[in-house]
Design a protein around this motif. Structure first.
Motif, PDB file in Angstrom:
ATOM      1  N   VAL A  18      33.062  43.408  43.472  1.00 33.67           N
ATOM      2  CA  VAL A  18      34.316  42.824  42.995  1.00 33.67           C
ATOM      3  C   VAL A  18      35.442  43.804  43.281  1.00 33.67           C
ATOM      4  O   VAL A  18      35.357  44.978  42.897  1.00 33.67           O
ATOM      5  CB  VAL A  18      34.246  42.536  41.485  1.00 33.67           C
ATOM      6  N   PRO A  19      36.489  43.367  43.974  1.00 30.97           N
ATOM      7  CA  PRO A  19      37.609  44.285  44.268  1.00 30.97           C
ATOM      8  C   PRO A  19      38.276  44.756  42.980  1.00 30.97           C
ATOM      9  O   PRO A  19      38.392  44.014  42.007  1.00 30.97           O
ATOM     10  CB  PRO A  19      38.560  43.420  45.102  1.00 30.97           C
ATOM     11  N   LEU A  20      38.731  45.997  43.003  1.00 32.40           N
ATOM     12  CA  LEU A  20      39.382  46.580  41.835  1.00 32.40           C
ATOM     13  C   LEU A  20      40.630  45.800  41.452  1.00 32.40           C
ATOM     14  O   LEU A  20      40.924  45.607  40.269  1.00 32.40           O
ATOM     15  CB  LEU A  20      39.730  48.041  42.137  1.00 32.40           C
ATOM     16  N   ASP A  21      41.366  45.312  42.448  1.00 32.83           N
ATOM     17  CA  ASP A  21      42.586  44.539  42.174  1.00 32.83           C
ATOM     18  C   ASP A  21      42.277  43.275  41.368  1.00 32.83           C
ATOM     19  O   ASP A  21      43.083  42.846  40.532  1.00 32.83           O
ATOM     20  CB  ASP A  21      43.290  44.158  43.476  1.00 32.83           C
ATOM     21  N   GLU A  22      41.119  42.686  41.629  1.00 28.70           N
ATOM     22  CA  GLU A  22      40.729  41.481  40.890  1.00 28.70           C
ATOM     23  C   GLU A  22      40.550  41.788  39.400  1.00 28.70           C
ATOM     24  O   GLU A  22      40.956  41.008  38.534  1.00 28.70           O
ATOM     25  CB  GLU A  22      39.433  40.925  41.482  1.00 28.70           C
ATOM     26  N   LEU A  23      39.956  42.949  39.109  1.00 32.06           N
ATOM     27  CA  LEU A  23      39.783  43.358  37.717  1.00 32.06           C
ATOM     28  C   LEU A  23      41.121  43.705  37.074  1.00 32.06           C
ATOM     29  O   LEU A  23      41.336  43.442  35.886  1.00 32.06           O
ATOM     30  CB  LEU A  23      38.832  44.545  37.640  1.00 32.06           C
ATOM     31  N   HIS A  24      42.027  44.288  37.850  1.00 32.80           N
ATOM     32  CA  HIS A  24      43.369  44.573  37.326  1.00 32.80           C
ATOM     33  C   HIS A  24      44.051  43.275  36.895  1.00 32.80           C
ATOM     34  O   HIS A  24      44.638  43.196  35.803  1.00 32.80           O
ATOM     35  CB  HIS A  24      44.222  45.265  38.388  1.00 32.80           C
ATOM     36  N   ARG A  25      43.963  42.252  37.731  1.00 33.70           N
ATOM     37  CA  ARG A  25      44.599  40.972  37.405  1.00 33.70           C
ATOM     38  C   ARG A  25      43.950  40.339  36.170  1.00 33.70           C
ATOM     39  O   ARG A  25      44.628  39.778  35.310  1.00 33.70           O
ATOM     40  CB  ARG A  25      44.521  40.017  38.602  1.00 33.70           C
ATOM     41  N   HIS A  26      42.626  40.460  36.103  1.00 36.29           N
ATOM     42  CA  HIS A  26      41.917  39.876  34.962  1.00 36.29           C
ATOM     43  C   HIS A  26      42.335  40.549  33.654  1.00 36.29           C
ATOM     44  O   HIS A  26      42.633  39.860  32.666  1.00 36.29           O
ATOM     45  CB  HIS A  26      40.407  40.023  35.169  1.00 36.29           C
ATOM     46  N   LEU A  27      42.390  41.876  33.644  1.00 33.82           N
ATOM     47  CA  LEU A  27      42.757  42.567  32.407  1.00 33.82           C
ATOM     48  C   LEU A  27      44.232  42.379  32.074  1.00 33.82           C
ATOM     49  O   LEU A  27      44.608  42.379  30.893  1.00 33.82           O
ATOM     50  CB  LEU A  27      42.419  44.056  32.509  1.00 33.82           C
ATOM     51  N   ALA A  28      45.073  42.241  33.082  1.00 36.49           N
ATOM     52  CA  ALA A  28      46.485  41.962  32.808  1.00 36.49           C
ATOM     53  C   ALA A  28      46.614  40.627  32.067  1.00 36.49           C
ATOM     54  O   ALA A  28      47.386  40.502  31.107  1.00 36.49           O
ATOM     55  CB  ALA A  28      47.285  41.936  34.100  1.00 36.49           C
ATOM     56  N   ALA A  29      45.838  39.629  32.491  1.00 34.56           N
ATOM     57  CA  ALA A  29      45.857  38.327  31.821  1.00 34.56           C
ATOM     58  C   ALA A  29      45.282  38.436  30.408  1.00 34.56           C
ATOM     59  O   ALA A  29      45.803  37.837  29.461  1.00 34.56           O
ATOM     60  CB  ALA A  29      45.069  37.309  32.638  1.00 34.56           C
ATOM     61  N   MET A  30      44.217  39.219  30.256  1.00 30.21           N
ATOM     62  CA  MET A  30      43.601  39.387  28.937  1.00 30.21           C
ATOM     63  C   MET A  30      44.538  40.130  27.982  1.00 30.21           C
ATOM     64  O   MET A  30      44.579  39.846  26.786  1.00 30.21           O
ATOM     65  CB  MET A  30      42.287  40.159  29.058  1.00 30.21           C
ATOM     66  N   ALA A  31      45.315  41.071  28.517  1.00 30.87           N
ATOM     67  CA  ALA A  31      46.257  41.821  27.677  1.00 30.87           C
ATOM     68  C   ALA A  31      47.322  40.889  27.106  1.00 30.87           C
ATOM     69  O   ALA A  31      47.746  41.046  25.957  1.00 30.87           O
ATOM     70  CB  ALA A  31      46.890  42.946  28.479  1.00 30.87           C
ATOM     71  N   GLN A  32      47.742  39.921  27.910  1.00 29.89           N
ATOM     72  CA  GLN A  32      48.717  38.953  27.410  1.00 29.89           C
ATOM     73  C   GLN A  32      48.092  38.037  26.364  1.00 29.89           C
ATOM     74  O   GLN A  32      48.716  37.715  25.353  1.00 29.89           O
ATOM     75  CB  GLN A  32      49.277  38.127  28.578  1.00 29.89           C
ATOM     76  N   ARG A  33      46.846  37.649  26.599  1.00 27.93           N
ATOM     77  CA  ARG A  33      46.175  36.742  25.666  1.00 27.93           C
ATOM     78  C   ARG A  33      45.935  37.411  24.313  1.00 27.93           C
ATOM     79  O   ARG A  33      46.040  36.777  23.271  1.00 27.93           O
ATOM     80  CB  ARG A  33      44.848  36.261  26.261  1.00 27.93           C
ATOM     81  N   HIS A  34      45.615  38.707  24.340  1.00 26.78           N
ATOM     82  CA  HIS A  34      45.249  39.410  23.107  1.00 26.78           C
ATOM     83  C   HIS A  34      46.340  40.380  22.635  1.00 26.78           C
ATOM     84  O   HIS A  34      46.053  41.289  21.865  1.00 26.78           O
ATOM     85  CB  HIS A  34      43.942  40.192  23.336  1.00 26.78           C
TER      86      HIS A  34
ATOM     87  N   VAL B 185      27.514  49.343  35.886  1.00 20.16           N
ATOM     88  CA  VAL B 185      28.197  49.076  37.150  1.00 20.16           C
ATOM     89  C   VAL B 185      28.109  50.309  38.039  1.00 20.16           C
ATOM     90  O   VAL B 185      27.782  51.407  37.575  1.00 20.16           O
ATOM     91  CB  VAL B 185      29.688  48.695  36.954  1.00 20.16           C
ATOM     92  N   ARG B 186      28.427  50.109  39.306  1.00 19.63           N
ATOM     93  CA  ARG B 186      28.488  51.215  40.258  1.00 19.63           C
ATOM     94  C   ARG B 186      29.764  51.066  41.069  1.00 19.63           C
ATOM     95  O   ARG B 186      30.093  49.985  41.551  1.00 19.63           O
ATOM     96  CB  ARG B 186      27.249  51.204  41.168  1.00 19.63           C
ATOM     97  N   MET B 187      30.493  52.173  41.192  1.00 25.54           N
ATOM     98  CA  MET B 187      31.752  52.173  41.928  1.00 25.54           C
ATOM     99  C   MET B 187      31.543  52.675  43.345  1.00 25.54           C
ATOM    100  O   MET B 187      30.789  53.612  43.581  1.00 25.54           O
ATOM    101  CB  MET B 187      32.772  53.075  41.229  1.00 25.54           C
ATOM    102  N   SER B 188      32.222  52.029  44.284  1.00 27.97           N
ATOM    103  CA  SER B 188      32.236  52.485  45.668  1.00 27.97           C
ATOM    104  C   SER B 188      33.627  52.229  46.228  1.00 27.97           C
ATOM    105  O   SER B 188      33.953  51.101  46.626  1.00 27.97           O
ATOM    106  CB  SER B 188      31.170  51.747  46.499  1.00 27.97           C
ATOM    107  N   GLY B 189      34.440  53.284  46.228  1.00 29.42           N
ATOM    108  CA  GLY B 189      35.821  53.120  46.675  1.00 29.42           C
ATOM    109  C   GLY B 189      36.569  52.172  45.757  1.00 29.42           C
ATOM    110  O   GLY B 189      36.643  52.377  44.550  1.00 29.42           O
ATOM    111  N   GLU B 190      37.122  51.107  46.329  1.00 28.49           N
ATOM    112  CA  GLU B 190      37.878  50.114  45.568  1.00 28.49           C
ATOM    113  C   GLU B 190      37.024  48.904  45.206  1.00 28.49           C
ATOM    114  O   GLU B 190      37.556  47.840  44.882  1.00 28.49           O
ATOM    115  CB  GLU B 190      39.099  49.661  46.383  1.00 28.49           C
ATOM    116  N   GLN B 191      35.695  49.065  45.266  1.00 25.55           N
ATOM    117  CA  GLN B 191      34.790  47.967  44.961  1.00 25.55           C
ATOM    118  C   GLN B 191      33.915  48.313  43.755  1.00 25.55           C
ATOM    119  O   GLN B 191      33.510  49.461  43.579  1.00 25.55           O
ATOM    120  CB  GLN B 191      33.875  47.674  46.169  1.00 25.55           C
TER     121      GLN B 191
END
Length: 398
Positions: A322-338, A369-375
């Motif tokens: 999963v791209p890191l940017d995708e998680l950024h967008r997801h948490l940005a939406a969750m921050a607004q919700r909560h 999870v395991r990180m590899s660069g931006e993934q």
């Protein structure tokens, strides 16, 4: 009499399990911290604990009236999630300052002020090898003074120093100083090495680290089996999850053959409950006494981490990076919700990056999870956070 003997045996086993979990959670204990009762318990069962840890994991236990030190050698040195931390994780310079501070304290009197500690560190920091490595320390900036205070607080936390008077912040502000007692027993027990670091030369960092921590065993069948037993047991006791795919072929073969007796011995000695799955094994701590990193956890960061875990566990293709940017967008939406019950700064633009970084650090440390660069790749154990739709069972309304 038989009933009384059974009760006493059960009580002794429970005490030994508590003592073992205490050492796994706090490999360095003193009569003052983190809990005097735990230190007394470990001291009471020190002989049994020393024998068990030495036999099963190859870890030695140093025990005297002032310190209990389990010399835990990890099965591997590539885990970057277990660094020192005092509220925030340590930077490279803080690690260097910690080593320099310990070198100063080794030659210091029984008491020292923070100012005198800083002066002596400054002299050691002029070493040309440190300069060549790009490490400088002058105490001229607020950041450098803050780094020194963080190091002092780490040494206070682990018991090398004990505060007598003063305050670290007064030193930073230039309006005062702090006075400490130096505990030489704790200081001498910190370093865990099979060889003195100064005896290893001419190799890279990874090779030097391996050289000072490797176990020397006879090249016999019994010696090789002992090495495998120690390596597998260390992983089981130290790692939140042991994946079969991460073991060497020899370790996997040994675990396949000895899994039943090995897990029974660990459970009997520690009270940790083995959870065996197709992908690997985790030791579950029902008491939480040996757990240093919990999940779920209260607060904004804990909730955000749980949401990231749930999102990754629900990824359409198992094992899909999963791209890191995708998680950024997801948490940005969750921050607004909560936003009504998260801290106020969590909903600010860009705050999702720090939230994501903290969440992924925790999930990586837990073997999820395991990180590899931006993934980011979800690992099998994260499936426990995959929630299904509820099924309602009952009579239909008439």
């Amino acid at each position: 009499m038989t009933v009384l003997a059974d009760v006493l045996d059960s009580q002794q086993e429970e005490e030994r399990q508590r003592a073992a979990r205490a050492l796994l959670r706090h490999p360095l204990l003193t009569p003052a911290r983190p809990d005097p009762a735990l230190f007394a318990l470990v001291r009471r069962h020190a002989a049994w604990l020393a024998d068990w840890f030495a036999r099963e994991a190859g870890w030695s236990l140093q025990m005297d009236s002032g310190v209990a030190r389990l010399r835990k050698t990890p099965a591997g040195h590539d885990d970057g999630t277990r660094g020192a931390a005092v509220k925030t994780r340590f930077s490279r310079r803080r690690y260097v300052l910690t080593c320099l501070a310990l070198a100063v304290l080794e030659r210091a009197e029984s008491q020292i002020t923070l100012g005198r500690l800083a002066e002596r560190i400054l002299r050691l920091a002029t070493d040309p090898q440190l300069t060549e490595a790009g490490v400088t320390f002058t105490l001229e900036s607020a950041e450098e003074r803050s780094d020194l205070v963080t190091v002092a607080r780490l040494l206070l936390e682990i018991g090398v120093l004990a505060q007598v008077a003063g305050d670290e912040q007064a030193f930073v502000a230039g309006s005062g100083d702090a006075l400490y007692d130096v505990d030489r027993r704790v200081l001498s027990a910190l370093l865990i090495a099979r060889r003195g670091p100064s005896t290893v030369a001419g190799a890279g960092f990874a090779d030097r680290l391996r050289a000072i921590t490797e176990d020397v065993q006879p090249d016999t069948e019994d010696g090789r089996n002992r090495v495998l037993r120690h390596a597998v047991t260390r992983r089981l006791l130290d790692d939140p999850v042991v994946y079969y795919a991460d073991l060497t072929e020899e370790e996997r073969t040994y675990l396949d053959r000895q899994r039943g007796p090995l897990l029974r011995r660990i459970q009997q000695a520690t009270g940790l409950v083995p959870e065996v799955r197709a992908e690997g094994i985790a030791l579950v701590d029902p008491t939480g006494e040996a757990t240093d990193l919990a999940m779920p956890e209260e607060g904004t960061d804990g909730h955000a981490t749980l949401l990231v875990a749930e999102y990754l566990a629900a990824a359409p293709a198992e094992g899909r990076p999963v791209p890191l940017d995708e998680l950024h967008r997801h948490l940005a939406a969750m921050a607004q919700r909560h936003r009504t019950h998260w801290r106020k700064t969590a909903a600010e633009p860009g705050a999702e990056r720090e939230l994501t970084a903290r969440a992924l650090h925790r999930l990586t440390a837990l073997g999820l999870v395991r990180m590899s660069g931006e993934q980011v790749t979800a690992l099998p154990a994260i499936a426990r956070y995959r929630y299904a739709e509820p099924t309602i069972v009952g009579k239909k309304d008439a």
